[in-house]
Motif scaffolding. Structure first.
Motif, PDB file in Angstrom:
ATOM      1  N   SER A   1     -78.619  31.191   4.148  1.00 15.16           N
ATOM      2  CA  SER A   1     -77.184  30.916   4.103  1.00 15.16           C
ATOM      3  C   SER A   1     -76.414  32.132   3.593  1.00 15.16           C
ATOM      4  O   SER A   1     -75.367  32.490   4.143  1.00 15.16           O
ATOM      5  CB  SER A   1     -76.917  29.713   3.209  1.00 15.16           C
ATOM      6  N   LEU A   2     -76.944  32.759   2.550  1.00 14.74           N
ATOM      7  CA  LEU A   2     -76.295  33.971   2.040  1.00 14.74           C
ATOM      8  C   LEU A   2     -76.322  35.087   3.085  1.00 14.74           C
ATOM      9  O   LEU A   2     -75.337  35.805   3.273  1.00 14.74           O
ATOM     10  CB  LEU A   2     -76.972  34.430   0.747  1.00 14.74           C
TER      11      LEU A   2
ATOM     12  N   ASP B   1     -73.824  34.237   5.944  1.00 20.25           N
ATOM     13  CA  ASP B   1     -72.451  34.490   5.510  1.00 20.25           C
ATOM     14  C   ASP B   1     -72.146  35.981   5.469  1.00 20.25           C
ATOM     15  O   ASP B   1     -71.053  36.413   5.828  1.00 20.25           O
ATOM     16  CB  ASP B   1     -72.189  33.871   4.140  1.00 20.25           C
TER      17      ASP B   1
ATOM     18  N   VAL C   1     -71.800  39.138  -0.213  1.00 16.64           N
ATOM     19  CA  VAL C   1     -72.733  38.520  -1.151  1.00 16.64           C
ATOM     20  C   VAL C   1     -72.371  39.051  -2.534  1.00 16.64           C
ATOM     21  O   VAL C   1     -72.554  40.219  -2.826  1.00 16.64           O
ATOM     22  CB  VAL C   1     -74.189  38.872  -0.795  1.00 16.64           C
TER      23      VAL C   1
ATOM     24  N   ARG D   1     -72.232  34.276  -6.251  1.00 21.06           N
ATOM     25  CA  ARG D   1     -72.876  33.461  -5.217  1.00 21.06           C
ATOM     26  C   ARG D   1     -74.383  33.469  -5.390  1.00 21.06           C
ATOM     27  O   ARG D   1     -75.034  32.445  -5.201  1.00 21.06           O
ATOM     28  CB  ARG D   1     -72.496  33.978  -3.837  1.00 21.06           C
ATOM     29  N   ILE D   2     -74.948  34.603  -5.757  1.00 23.16           N
ATOM     30  CA  ILE D   2     -76.396  34.671  -6.006  1.00 23.16           C
ATOM     31  C   ILE D   2     -76.753  33.834  -7.228  1.00 23.16           C
ATOM     32  O   ILE D   2     -77.749  33.100  -7.225  1.00 23.16           O
ATOM     33  CB  ILE D   2     -76.847  36.134  -6.172  1.00 23.16           C
TER      34      ILE D   2
ATOM     35  N   ALA E   1     -76.687  30.107  -6.221  1.00 22.40           N
ATOM     36  CA  ALA E   1     -77.891  29.715  -5.488  1.00 22.40           C
ATOM     37  C   ALA E   1     -79.085  29.623  -6.429  1.00 22.40           C
ATOM     38  O   ALA E   1     -79.884  28.696  -6.353  1.00 22.40           O
ATOM     39  CB  ALA E   1     -78.170  30.709  -4.358  1.00 22.40           C
TER      40      ALA E   1
END
Length: 71
Positions: free
Chosen positions: A37-38, A41, A49, A53-54, A57
């Motif tokens: 997904s990352l 995107d 990224v 966001r990391i 997740a």
């Protein structure tokens, strides 16, 4: 190609569950979905990224791992 991926999932998941158990297999699937997904995107949608966001997740995976340890 999508059919081969589907065949690998349908055949590979029961085999992997019989070898290592259900929880590690589904945690691996969840982790793979997060990573892809990352990547999707970043490379297709153009969303960068970022560290947040990391971390999000990673926190989701950590939460799933902690729930699995309780049982």
């Amino acid at each position: 190609l999508p059919g081969l991926f589907g065949l690998a999932l349908v055949g590979g998941i029961p085999w992997a569950i019989s070898r290592v158990g259900a929880f590690p297999v589904f945690l691996g699937l969840l982790g793979g979905q997060m990573v892809m997904s990352l990547a999707w995107d970043a490379f297709v949608e153009g969303h960068p990224v970022t560290v947040i966001r990391i971390l999000g997740a990673g926190l989701a995976l950590f939460g799933a791992w902690m729930v699995g340890r309780q049982g």
